[in-house]
Scaffold this motif. Structure first.
Motif, PDB file in Angstrom:
ATOM      1  N   CYS A 128       3.048   7.566  32.435  1.00 15.91           N
ATOM      2  CA  CYS A 128       3.581   6.855  31.275  1.00 15.91           C
ATOM      3  C   CYS A 128       3.727   7.734  30.038  1.00 15.91           C
ATOM      4  N   GLN A 129       3.057   8.883  30.015  1.00 24.25           N
ATOM      5  CA  GLN A 129       3.175   9.796  28.880  1.00 24.25           C
ATOM      6  C   GLN A 129       4.218  10.890  29.103  1.00 24.25           C
ATOM      7  N   ARG A 130       4.777  11.012  30.264  1.00 29.57           N
ATOM      8  CA  ARG A 130       5.582  12.185  30.598  1.00 29.57           C
ATOM      9  C   ARG A 130       6.949  12.207  29.938  1.00 29.57           C
ATOM     10  N   LYS A 131       7.474  11.050  29.570  1.00 24.89           N
ATOM     11  CA  LYS A 131       8.838  11.011  29.050  1.00 24.89           C
ATOM     12  C   LYS A 131       8.917  11.173  27.540  1.00 24.89           C
ATOM     13  N   SER A 132       7.930  10.679  26.841  1.00 24.71           N
ATOM     14  CA  SER A 132       7.998  10.677  25.377  1.00 24.71           C
ATOM     15  C   SER A 132       6.620  10.929  24.791  1.00 24.71           C
ATOM     16  N   PHE A 133       6.567  11.760  23.748  1.00 22.15           N
ATOM     17  CA  PHE A 133       5.292  12.016  23.079  1.00 22.15           C
ATOM     18  C   PHE A 133       4.840  10.822  22.249  1.00 22.15           C
ATOM     19  N   SER A 134       5.799  10.092  21.716  1.00 27.67           N
ATOM     20  CA  SER A 134       5.469   9.025  20.763  1.00 27.67           C
ATOM     21  C   SER A 134       5.395   7.642  21.385  1.00 27.67           C
ATOM     22  N   GLU A 135       6.003   7.454  22.539  1.00 28.12           N
ATOM     23  CA  GLU A 135       6.060   6.113  23.119  1.00 28.12           C
ATOM     24  C   GLU A 135       5.832   6.181  24.623  1.00 28.12           C
ATOM     25  N   MET A 136       4.853   5.416  25.118  1.00 25.09           N
ATOM     26  CA  MET A 136       4.563   5.408  26.547  1.00 25.09           C
ATOM     27  C   MET A 136       5.457   4.408  27.272  1.00 25.09           C
ATOM     28  N   GLY A 137       5.851   4.790  28.493  1.00 16.63           N
ATOM     29  CA  GLY A 137       6.626   3.877  29.317  1.00 16.63           C
ATOM     30  C   GLY A 137       5.757   2.752  29.854  1.00 16.63           C
ATOM     31  N   LYS A 138       6.406   1.756  30.440  1.00  7.91           N
ATOM     32  CA  LYS A 138       5.713   0.604  31.007  1.00  7.91           C
ATOM     33  C   LYS A 138       5.458   0.812  32.495  1.00  7.91           C
ATOM     34  N   VAL A 139       4.565  -0.002  33.030  1.00  7.33           N
ATOM     35  CA  VAL A 139       4.286  -0.018  34.468  1.00  7.33           C
ATOM     36  C   VAL A 139       4.829  -1.321  35.036  1.00  7.33           C
ATOM     37  N   LEU A 140       5.508  -1.217  36.163  1.00  6.92           N
ATOM     38  CA  LEU A 140       6.016  -2.408  36.850  1.00  6.92           C
ATOM     39  C   LEU A 140       5.139  -2.693  38.063  1.00  6.92           C
ATOM     40  N   PHE A 141       4.545  -3.879  38.091  1.00  2.00           N
ATOM     41  CA  PHE A 141       3.722  -4.314  39.216  1.00  2.00           C
ATOM     42  C   PHE A 141       4.561  -5.146  40.177  1.00  2.00           C
ATOM     43  N   ILE A 142       4.585  -4.730  41.437  1.00  2.00           N
ATOM     44  CA  ILE A 142       5.128  -5.591  42.483  1.00  2.00           C
ATOM     45  C   ILE A 142       3.952  -6.415  42.987  1.00  2.00           C
ATOM     46  N   ASP A 143       3.847  -7.621  42.478  1.00  2.00           N
ATOM     47  CA  ASP A 143       2.691  -8.480  42.723  1.00  2.00           C
ATOM     48  C   ASP A 143       2.885  -9.361  43.961  1.00  2.00           C
ATOM     49  N   PRO A 144       1.798  -9.931  44.490  1.00  2.00           N
ATOM     50  CA  PRO A 144       0.428  -9.889  43.975  1.00  2.00           C
ATOM     51  C   PRO A 144      -0.206  -8.516  44.148  1.00  2.00           C
ATOM     52  N   GLY A 145      -1.228  -8.255  43.307  1.00  2.13           N
ATOM     53  CA  GLY A 145      -1.836  -6.943  43.321  1.00  2.13           C
ATOM     54  C   GLY A 145      -3.283  -6.959  42.887  1.00  2.13           C
ATOM     55  N   PHE A 146      -3.810  -5.766  42.672  1.00  3.53           N
ATOM     56  CA  PHE A 146      -5.221  -5.539  42.379  1.00  3.53           C
ATOM     57  C   PHE A 146      -5.462  -5.763  40.888  1.00  3.53           C
ATOM     58  N   PRO A 147      -6.187  -6.807  40.476  1.00  2.00           N
ATOM     59  CA  PRO A 147      -6.313  -7.147  39.055  1.00  2.00           C
ATOM     60  C   PRO A 147      -6.880  -6.021  38.192  1.00  2.00           C
ATOM     61  N   ILE A 148      -7.735  -5.180  38.748  1.00  2.00           N
ATOM     62  CA  ILE A 148      -8.364  -4.125  37.955  1.00  2.00           C
ATOM     63  C   ILE A 148      -7.338  -3.171  37.374  1.00  2.00           C
ATOM     64  N   GLN A 149      -6.221  -2.974  38.075  1.00  2.00           N
ATOM     65  CA  GLN A 149      -5.222  -2.033  37.567  1.00  2.00           C
ATOM     66  C   GLN A 149      -4.594  -2.526  36.268  1.00  2.00           C
ATOM     67  N   LYS A 150      -4.448  -3.818  36.105  1.00  2.00           N
ATOM     68  CA  LYS A 150      -3.961  -4.338  34.829  1.00  2.00           C
ATOM     69  C   LYS A 150      -5.038  -4.227  33.749  1.00  2.00           C
ATOM     70  N   SER A 151      -6.289  -4.367  34.159  1.00  2.00           N
ATOM     71  CA  SER A 151      -7.380  -4.159  33.204  1.00  2.00           C
ATOM     72  C   SER A 151      -7.387  -2.728  32.702  1.00  2.00           C
ATOM     73  N   GLN A 152      -7.065  -1.780  33.575  1.00  2.00           N
ATOM     74  CA  GLN A 152      -6.972  -0.386  33.154  1.00  2.00           C
ATOM     75  C   GLN A 152      -5.894  -0.205  32.091  1.00  2.00           C
ATOM     76  N   LEU A 153      -4.757  -0.879  32.274  1.00  2.00           N
ATOM     77  CA  LEU A 153      -3.676  -0.749  31.302  1.00  2.00           C
ATOM     78  C   LEU A 153      -4.053  -1.371  29.962  1.00  2.00           C
ATOM     79  N   ARG A 154      -4.864  -2.424  29.988  1.00  2.00           N
ATOM     80  CA  ARG A 154      -5.348  -2.993  28.729  1.00  2.00           C
ATOM     81  C   ARG A 154      -6.182  -1.965  27.976  1.00  2.00           C
ATOM     82  N   ILE A 155      -7.029  -1.250  28.690  1.00  2.00           N
ATOM     83  CA  ILE A 155      -7.853  -0.210  28.053  1.00  2.00           C
ATOM     84  C   ILE A 155      -6.969   0.882  27.472  1.00  2.00           C
TER      85      ILE A 155
END
Length: 438
Positions: free
Chosen positions: A124-151
């Protein structure tokens, strides 16, 4: 008649500070089940936490002992991993996936959780220094990974794949990716929680669009080769494990030792990066970390090392030995884990005989297989209602809505099932059906 009264369940919820049992996390559900079991002495059917339920692989343990006896514990492990593990990982990927990834691009992490945490940052940091890209979840999935993105403060998009199987996936992905704000796609295959498996046509679609929109696919293979519908146990012999790596160079493969070798307590996994991505230069990474900006070295030294400080050396040697012996055909980890499929088949038969149905029941062309997880619904009950009601009958699970699913049901895990509990489960679900049948 319920096994645990509403008053007792409410007490367990209150004592363990669970805000809403119908939407409880895995950990919260576990606490409630443990409280009720300890308070009453009545055993629970534990379908909540996906912790391995088979003996640890002895070859890994013996290799770890030898490594410790050699004195390696006195030195810090290299951030990029020990040579033996990197070489074994590269060979394992070739043997069971039939994909070529060089040893330098196979990196140890402290479980796939640490791998995805670092992967999200790098992608998510590779494209822009000032703005991170988003992550697309193909759900259902592992809830902890969204918790990681909150952090991390990273935004995400998500969609439930249920109505978008096969060629329908293309249009949906195009819709999600066309704005150009997605940096990474993540999914597990086989899937946690539904045990669906993406088929070749779907993986080809994902790979093609990942290349078109410059998106990195983070493919979580925690349940590696556990799709028991095909014999995936023979190294270097087809059929091979399905992967998006055949259709794009934009990928990270996450390979965990937790389930396939029952090595969960040692927290060891791998992130295997395509060689092309490993060598890709990103000015935004160079600007942020004041290093080369090359994806692989930046991921290792400037990101992952800050998370793990390197992975336990002895465990790396243990994992390397298990991978090596698997490639030589001396360990059949696929056969070792088939017990989960046996349990799933028996458990599903009990539930379906007593009024339940499988929520995610099919892939594109066939019924889903049996394995570590499955999904359950009961007519007339929402996922939240079913979660709460099952607790009262001594069965713990999690609501599918906590996994990004839009379907009404729960996730069931087979790992803690025991032989003496099948009859108990049958009796409880017969009563459940009698009490809820309309």
């Amino acid at each position: 008649m319920k096994i645990f009264s509403d008053e007792l369940v409410n007490e367990a919820v209150r004592v363990n500070h669970v805000a809403d049992l119908s939407h409880a996390t895995i950990g919260e559900t576990l606490l409630v089940a443990q409280y009720l079991e300890q308070k009453t002495g009545i055993p629970f059917i534990r379908m909540d936490q996906g912790s391995p339920g088979l003996p640890i692989n002895k070859y890994g343990v013996e290799a770890e002992k030898r490594a410790l006896d050699s004195g390696i514990g006195s030195q810090y492990p290299a951030a990029a991993g020990v040579t033996e593990l990197k070489e074994a990982a590269s060979e394992f990927v070739k043997a069971f996936i039939n994909v070529d990834i060089s040893p330098r691009a196979c990196l140890p992490t402290v479980g796939s959780v640490a791998g995805s945490f670092g992967g999200f940052i790098a992608c998510c940091q590779r494209k822009s220094f000032s703005e991170m890209g988003k992550v697309l979840f193909i759900d259902p999935g592992f809830p902890i990974q969204k918790s990681q993105l909150r952090i991390l403060g990273i935004a995400w998009k998500e969609f439930d794949i249920y109505p978008y199987r096969g060629q329908a996936l293309r249009e949906k992905l195009e819709e999600e990716l066309q704005d150009g704000d997605v940096a990474a796609i993540i999914y597990s295959n086989p899937n946690n929680p539904a045990w669906i498996s993406l088929e070749e046509e779907e993986l080809e679609i994902i790979g093609e669009l990942a290349t078109k929109y410059d998106v990195i696919v983070m493919e979580d293979l925690a349940y590696f080769a556990m799709d028991n519908r095909r014999d995936l146990s023979h190294p270097y012999v087809p059929p091979f494990v399905r992967t998006v790596a055949r259709y794009t160079d934009n990928y990270l493969l996450m390979l965990s030792s937790s389930k396939i070798f029952s090595y969960a307590g040692q927290r060891m996994a791998l992130v295997c990066i395509s060689d092309k991505l490993f060598d890709q230069h990103y000015p935004a990474l160079e600007q942020r970390y004041h290093d080369s900006g090359i994806f692989g070295p930046t991921f290792i030294a400037s990101i992952q090392y800050m998370i793990t400080s390197g992975c336990t050396a002895s465990t790396q040697y243990g994992y390397a030995e298990m991978l090596r012996l698997s490639c030589e055909g001396k360990i059949n980890f696929v056969e070792d884990t088939r017990e989960y499929a046996i349990r799933a088949k028996r458990m599903k038969e009990i539930f379906c005989r007593n009024g339940f149905y499988i929520t995610y029941s099919r892939d594109v062309h066939e019924d889903i297989g049996d394995g570590f997880f499955f999904s359950l619904s009961y007519p007339g009950l929402t996922g939240g209602e079913l979660t709460k009601e099952l607790i009262s009958y001594g069965v713990s699970s999690i609501n599918l809505d906590t996994t990004g699913s839009l379907q009404q049901g729960v996730r069931a895990c087979t790992s803690r099932m025991r032989e003496d509990l099948y009859e108990v489960l049958d009796q409880r679900m017969k009563q459940f059906d009698l009490d809820h049948r309309k």
